[in-house]
Design an enzyme around this catalytic site. Structure first.
Site, PDB file in Angstrom:
ATOM      1  N   SER A  85     -14.754   1.995  -2.388  1.00  0.00           N
ATOM      2  CA  SER A  85     -13.335   1.675  -2.202  1.00  0.00           C
ATOM      3  C   SER A  85     -12.557   2.962  -1.973  1.00  0.00           C
ATOM      4  O   SER A  85     -12.661   3.908  -2.766  1.00  0.00           O
ATOM      5  CB  SER A  85     -12.764   0.943  -3.415  1.00  0.00           C
ATOM      6  OG  SER A  85     -11.362   0.799  -3.286  1.00  0.00           O
TER       7      SER A  85
ATOM      8  N   SER B  88       0.824  -1.208   0.000  1.00  0.00           N
ATOM      9  CA  SER B  88       0.000   0.000   0.000  1.00  0.00           C
ATOM     10  C   SER B  88       0.861   1.263   0.000  1.00  0.00           C
ATOM     11  O   SER B  88       0.609   2.209  -0.757  1.00  0.00           O
ATOM     12  CB  SER B  88      -0.922   0.013   1.228  1.00  0.00           C
ATOM     13  OG  SER B  88      -1.820  -1.062   1.191  1.00  0.00           O
TER      14      SER B  88
ATOM     15  N   ARG C  38     -14.638 -12.328  -1.950  1.00  0.00           N
ATOM     16  CA  ARG C  38     -13.971 -12.988  -0.827  1.00  0.00           C
ATOM     17  C   ARG C  38     -14.945 -13.573   0.191  1.00  0.00           C
ATOM     18  O   ARG C  38     -14.622 -14.556   0.862  1.00  0.00           O
ATOM     19  CB  ARG C  38     -13.009 -12.010  -0.144  1.00  0.00           C
ATOM     20  CG  ARG C  38     -11.745 -11.776  -0.947  1.00  0.00           C
ATOM     21  CD  ARG C  38     -10.787 -10.814  -0.286  1.00  0.00           C
ATOM     22  NE  ARG C  38      -9.529 -10.769  -1.038  1.00  0.00           N
ATOM     23  CZ  ARG C  38      -8.597  -9.843  -0.865  1.00  0.00           C
ATOM     24  NH1 ARG C  38      -8.771  -8.883   0.023  1.00  0.00           N
ATOM     25  NH2 ARG C  38      -7.494  -9.881  -1.583  1.00  0.00           N
TER      26      ARG C  38
ATOM     27  N   LYS D 230     -13.100  -7.577  -4.597  1.00  0.00           N
ATOM     28  CA  LYS D 230     -11.651  -7.796  -4.553  1.00  0.00           C
ATOM     29  C   LYS D 230     -11.247  -8.784  -5.653  1.00  0.00           C
ATOM     30  O   LYS D 230     -11.982  -8.988  -6.616  1.00  0.00           O
ATOM     31  CB  LYS D 230     -11.253  -8.305  -3.171  1.00  0.00           C
ATOM     32  CG  LYS D 230     -11.501  -7.299  -2.046  1.00  0.00           C
ATOM     33  CD  LYS D 230     -10.500  -6.157  -2.099  1.00  0.00           C
ATOM     34  CE  LYS D 230     -10.636  -5.251  -0.886  1.00  0.00           C
ATOM     35  NZ  LYS D 230      -9.619  -4.176  -0.871  1.00  0.00           N
TER      36      LYS D 230
ATOM     37  N   ASP E 116      -8.826  -6.143   4.716  1.00  0.00           N
ATOM     38  CA  ASP E 116      -7.862  -7.104   4.180  1.00  0.00           C
ATOM     39  C   ASP E 116      -7.458  -8.185   5.178  1.00  0.00           C
ATOM     40  O   ASP E 116      -6.823  -9.178   4.792  1.00  0.00           O
ATOM     41  CB  ASP E 116      -6.609  -6.383   3.683  1.00  0.00           C
ATOM     42  CG  ASP E 116      -6.800  -5.761   2.307  1.00  0.00           C
ATOM     43  OD1 ASP E 116      -7.772  -6.124   1.628  1.00  0.00           O
ATOM     44  OD2 ASP E 116      -5.974  -4.920   1.920  1.00  0.00           O
TER      45      ASP E 116
END
Length: 410
Positions: free
Chosen positions: A143, A22, A320, A316, A289
């Site tokens: 997001s 990131s 997920r 994602k 995450d």
């Protein structure tokens, strides 16, 4: 590559975790705009390598494969950079991941972006422009990468940029990370009351920025220590006051008997004689995450959990939530999912010899790996970890998780 995993117990070890993906990806965009910025401890992930290669292009086809962050950041970078003419594309899954919120915001600034196949989705034909408008608004509940993408290029624009966010902001720590990195290199900016203001900055001082190691990657070691009897693992290089939202692991994993100690830039994880709760609940809207890791930890410890704030997991590398439900079931885990929650029932024992599918998702592979402390299992397409953590399986071997090629049988 399918890998069989087993373990006779966790070894005490010291692991050097790669730089944060990131942070690296944000700093690489800034470096492209301000070339006198030097970056060290850059992530060795596939996503970061793809972004580095893409930033050397401003014409033709740019294929970023599975790299979602690169897709978002490059869309803004190319759209607001004059003399750019690219087609930005990616994998089959990338072409299913929505882009309209960011594209609509950029078009309000005058960007010339065309959907080449399906409206709202990559591939994107982008012809770069120098925008004259100085403000834009966009929905903030999907997001945070859309917002960060605009923030990263804002100061390079002639008049800077005001960004107005509509609705509840998702993953606030990632926006704060972007703002903190801007401030660190000398770019001013503010984030107050759903409003982000970044004034123009045409140049910055020569400087070197060291990328902190990745907290998302640390989550798998937290899970290993939680599932162990009395292990200790040290990780480098981490800051006690981190910019990364996933540093919330320090607090979250106390519920699973993991103590976090800092010494210089080293993180020491220790298993304590903590009495486990039978049920835990976490709001992960700021740290989505690590949801997969937490769910798998709970399964391995035989406790139930309710995880909320997970709506971004649907878009994602895979869906997920659905993937977690499917793979946890193979191990005996019963889950109930909605668009933004996952509830796992307590499981007294874990099924043996399950084959875990990974869905082109690096976090599916890595999140399930710690269960080798509880049962033998197989991780299918295990090489997918290279997306964020290429040396993951070597590091797992060093802490006592044995791996061998399932196809060759040795």
């Amino acid at each position: 590559m399918n890998l069989k995993l087993s373990s006779s117990g966790l070894k005490n070890a010291s692991i050097a975790v790669t730089g944060s993906k990131s942070e690296s990806n944000r700093l690489l965009i800034l470096q492209a705009l301000y070339p006198n910025l030097t970056i060290t401890n850059v992530s060795n992930s596939d996503d970061t390598k793809v972004l580095q290669k893409a930033l050397q292009q401003n014409q033709g086809i740019v294929d970023i494969h599975h790299a979602g962050t690169a897709m978002r950041f490059l869309t803004a970078y190319y759209a607001l950079k004059a003399n750019t003419d690219v087609t930005l594309t990616g994998s089959k899954r990338m072409k299913e991941r929505p882009m309209s919120i960011l594209v609509d915001a950029l078009k309000k600034l005058g960007a010339q972006i065309t959907y080449k196949t399906n409206d709202g989705f990559p591939p994107l034909l982008i012809k770069g422009i120098t925008p004259e408008k100085t403000s834009v608004s966009l929905n903030a509940n999907v997001s945070s990468q859309y917002i960060s993408a605009l923030m990263l290029v804002a100061a390079s624009l002639n008049s800077g940029l005001d960004i107005q966010l509509k609705g509840r902001v998702t993953s606030v720590p990632y926006i704060n990370m972007t703002l903190s990195l801007l401030n660190r290199v000398g770019i001013r900016g503010t984030f107050k009351n759903n409003s982000i203001t970044i004034p123009p900055c045409q140049s910055i001082a020569d400087q070197i920025v060291v990328v902190e190691s990745d907290w998302s990657s640390a989550s798998y070691y937290y899970s290993l220590v939680a599932l162990s009897k009395n292990a200790e693992i040290s990780l480098t290089s981490y800051r006690q006051e981190s910019l990364q939202g996933d540093s919330a692991l320090k607090e979250i994993y106390t519920a699973f008997g993991v103590e976090t100690l800092f010494s210089d830039n080293t993180l020491l994880l220790k298993k304590t004689s903590h009495k486990l709760q039978k049920h835990v609940e976490f709001d992960l809207s700021n740290t989505p995450d690590i949801a997969q890791t937490i769910a798998v930890t709970c399964l391995g410890l035989g406790i139930s959990c309710k995880l909320t704030g997970l709506h971004t997991l649907k878009i994602k590398e895979t869906d997920r939530l659905t993937a977690l439900k499917t793979e946890l079931y193979k191990l005996g885990g019963i889950t109930i999912i909605t668009n933004d929650t996952l509830e796992l029932k307590a499981t007294p024992s874990v099924n043996r010899n399950a084959e875990i599918d990974t869905y082109n998702d690096h976090r599916m592979a890595m999140a399930f790996a710690p269960l080798a402390l509880k049962t033998d299992l197989t991780i299918n397409d295990a090489g997918v970890v290279s997306k964020s953590y290429p040396t993951f399986w070597e590091d797992m071997n060093s802490v006592g998780i044995t791996t061998f090629n399932a196809e060759k049988g040795h």
